[in-house]
Design a protein around this motif. Sequence first.
Motif, PDB file in Angstrom:
ATOM      1  N   ASP A  62     -44.171 -13.705  20.065  1.00  0.00           N
ATOM      2  CA  ASP A  62     -44.843 -14.814  20.731  1.00  0.00           C
ATOM      3  C   ASP A  62     -44.459 -16.150  20.109  1.00  0.00           C
ATOM      4  N   ASP A  63     -44.115 -16.150  18.821  1.00  0.00           N
ATOM      5  CA  ASP A  63     -43.867 -17.398  18.109  1.00  0.00           C
ATOM      6  C   ASP A  63     -42.388 -17.698  17.907  1.00  0.00           C
ATOM      7  N   GLY A  64     -41.511 -16.990  18.602  1.00  0.00           N
ATOM      8  CA  GLY A  64     -40.082 -17.221  18.430  1.00  0.00           C
ATOM      9  C   GLY A  64     -39.418 -17.580  19.744  1.00  0.00           C
ATOM     10  N   GLU A  65     -38.187 -17.999  19.637  1.00  0.00           N
ATOM     11  CA  GLU A  65     -37.387 -18.345  20.801  1.00  0.00           C
ATOM     12  C   GLU A  65     -36.694 -17.077  21.307  1.00  0.00           C
ATOM     13  N   VAL A  66     -36.742 -16.835  22.607  1.00  0.00           N
ATOM     14  CA  VAL A  66     -36.124 -15.657  23.206  1.00  0.00           C
ATOM     15  C   VAL A  66     -35.051 -16.124  24.181  1.00  0.00           C
ATOM     16  N   LEU A  67     -33.830 -15.648  23.990  1.00  0.00           N
ATOM     17  CA  LEU A  67     -32.730 -15.960  24.898  1.00  0.00           C
ATOM     18  C   LEU A  67     -32.270 -14.675  25.569  1.00  0.00           C
ATOM     19  N   GLN A  68     -32.090 -14.715  26.884  1.00  0.00           N
ATOM     20  CA  GLN A  68     -31.679 -13.556  27.667  1.00  0.00           C
ATOM     21  C   GLN A  68     -30.191 -13.668  28.002  1.00  0.00           C
ATOM     22  N   PHE A  69     -29.452 -12.582  27.782  1.00  0.00           N
ATOM     23  CA  PHE A  69     -28.036 -12.522  28.115  1.00  0.00           C
ATOM     24  C   PHE A  69     -27.798 -11.317  29.013  1.00  0.00           C
ATOM     25  N   GLY A  70     -26.605 -11.246  29.609  1.00  0.00           N
ATOM     26  CA  GLY A  70     -26.227 -10.048  30.355  1.00  0.00           C
ATOM     27  C   GLY A  70     -26.054  -8.887  29.397  1.00  0.00           C
ATOM     28  N   ALA A  71     -25.966  -7.684  29.935  1.00  0.00           N
ATOM     29  CA  ALA A  71     -25.895  -6.477  29.102  1.00  0.00           C
ATOM     30  C   ALA A  71     -24.559  -6.331  28.389  1.00  0.00           C
ATOM     31  N   GLU A  72     -23.493  -6.854  28.956  1.00  0.00           N
ATOM     32  CA  GLU A  72     -22.161  -6.665  28.384  1.00  0.00           C
ATOM     33  C   GLU A  72     -21.787  -7.790  27.433  1.00  0.00           C
ATOM     34  N   PHE A  73     -21.122  -7.434  26.344  1.00  0.00           N
ATOM     35  CA  PHE A  73     -20.634  -8.422  25.383  1.00  0.00           C
ATOM     36  C   PHE A  73     -19.253  -8.883  25.829  1.00  0.00           C
ATOM     37  N   SER A  74     -19.002 -10.173  25.739  1.00  0.00           N
ATOM     38  CA  SER A  74     -17.700 -10.730  26.122  1.00  0.00           C
ATOM     39  C   SER A  74     -17.362 -11.884  25.185  1.00  0.00           C
ATOM     40  N   ASP A  75     -16.151 -12.400  25.308  1.00  0.00           N
ATOM     41  CA  ASP A  75     -15.759 -13.566  24.513  1.00  0.00           C
ATOM     42  C   ASP A  75     -16.647 -14.765  24.835  1.00  0.00           C
ATOM     43  N   ALA A  76     -17.037 -14.894  26.102  1.00  0.00           N
ATOM     44  CA  ALA A  76     -17.917 -16.000  26.498  1.00  0.00           C
ATOM     45  C   ALA A  76     -19.283 -15.859  25.821  1.00  0.00           C
ATOM     46  N   THR A  77     -19.793 -14.633  25.745  1.00  0.00           N
ATOM     47  CA  THR A  77     -21.060 -14.392  25.066  1.00  0.00           C
ATOM     48  C   THR A  77     -20.946 -14.758  23.593  1.00  0.00           C
ATOM     49  N   ALA A  78     -19.832 -14.353  22.971  1.00  0.00           N
ATOM     50  CA  ALA A  78     -19.616 -14.672  21.554  1.00  0.00           C
ATOM     51  C   ALA A  78     -19.627 -16.180  21.344  1.00  0.00           C
ATOM     52  N   GLU A  79     -18.987 -16.935  22.208  1.00  0.00           N
ATOM     53  CA  GLU A  79     -18.953 -18.387  22.073  1.00  0.00           C
ATOM     54  C   GLU A  79     -20.340 -19.004  22.251  1.00  0.00           C
ATOM     55  N   LEU A  80     -21.130 -18.473  23.196  1.00  0.00           N
ATOM     56  CA  LEU A  80     -22.499 -18.967  23.381  1.00  0.00           C
ATOM     57  C   LEU A  80     -23.347 -18.704  22.142  1.00  0.00           C
ATOM     58  N   VAL A  81     -23.210 -17.512  21.575  1.00  0.00           N
ATOM     59  CA  VAL A  81     -23.970 -17.176  20.367  1.00  0.00           C
ATOM     60  C   VAL A  81     -23.539 -18.073  19.212  1.00  0.00           C
ATOM     61  N   LYS A  82     -22.233 -18.260  19.033  1.00  0.00           N
ATOM     62  CA  LYS A  82     -21.732 -19.143  17.966  1.00  0.00           C
ATOM     63  C   LYS A  82     -22.261 -20.557  18.143  1.00  0.00           C
ATOM     64  N   SER A  83     -22.236 -21.049  19.367  1.00  0.00           N
ATOM     65  CA  SER A  83     -22.717 -22.397  19.651  1.00  0.00           C
ATOM     66  C   SER A  83     -24.200 -22.528  19.308  1.00  0.00           C
ATOM     67  N   HIS A  84     -24.983 -21.527  19.683  1.00  0.00           N
ATOM     68  CA  HIS A  84     -26.414 -21.583  19.400  1.00  0.00           C
ATOM     69  C   HIS A  84     -26.696 -21.474  17.899  1.00  0.00           C
TER      70      HIS A  84
END
Length: 166
Positions: free
Chosen positions: A33-55
């Motif tokens: 309840d006290d944290g930030e929750v980010l939703q992603f698609g089920a599959e890992f991709s290079d785009a997902t990696a870049e979003l995680v790195k950016s965040h």
Amino acid sequence: MPHSSPPNRPEPGAHALVLVFGSKGKASAWTRDDGEVLQFGAEFSDATAELVKSHLSSTFVGLRLVLVGSEATVYAVRAVAISCGLIPEEISTAVLDLERSSEESETVWADPNTERRVFCGHCHVTMTAKANVGDAIRCIGCNLNLVVRYHFSRRYAAYLGSLIRL
């Protein structure tokens, strides 16, 4: 090794970032309840990696990262987080594609057809295959027959594939 029970919650006052890969409904036991929750698609991709790195580049010391999703995705994102400077103690994982047998202490796959990452110990290629531990696969890099071993590398987010000796 991955676990399918909720990870320890970070201490009160610690900032928690929960990254959910796949169905958020299935992951409700791991969200806070006290944290930030980010939703992603089920599959890992290079785009997902870049979003995680950016965040993660805008976070601060004391962050507690909770990763929820399939084994392959959770450990691939864990490797990205460590490459961004997080330490293993700051990361909790909740793997949703495993089940614990109540009668035995062994882990069984919820879906035996789930694709898993396998690291070839011969040519060092990481590939994705529909294989369980003990199954034989052919390496896409060196074309050798490999057996998928129990050894799981959190660094490579993959199981070890070793040469089948006949």
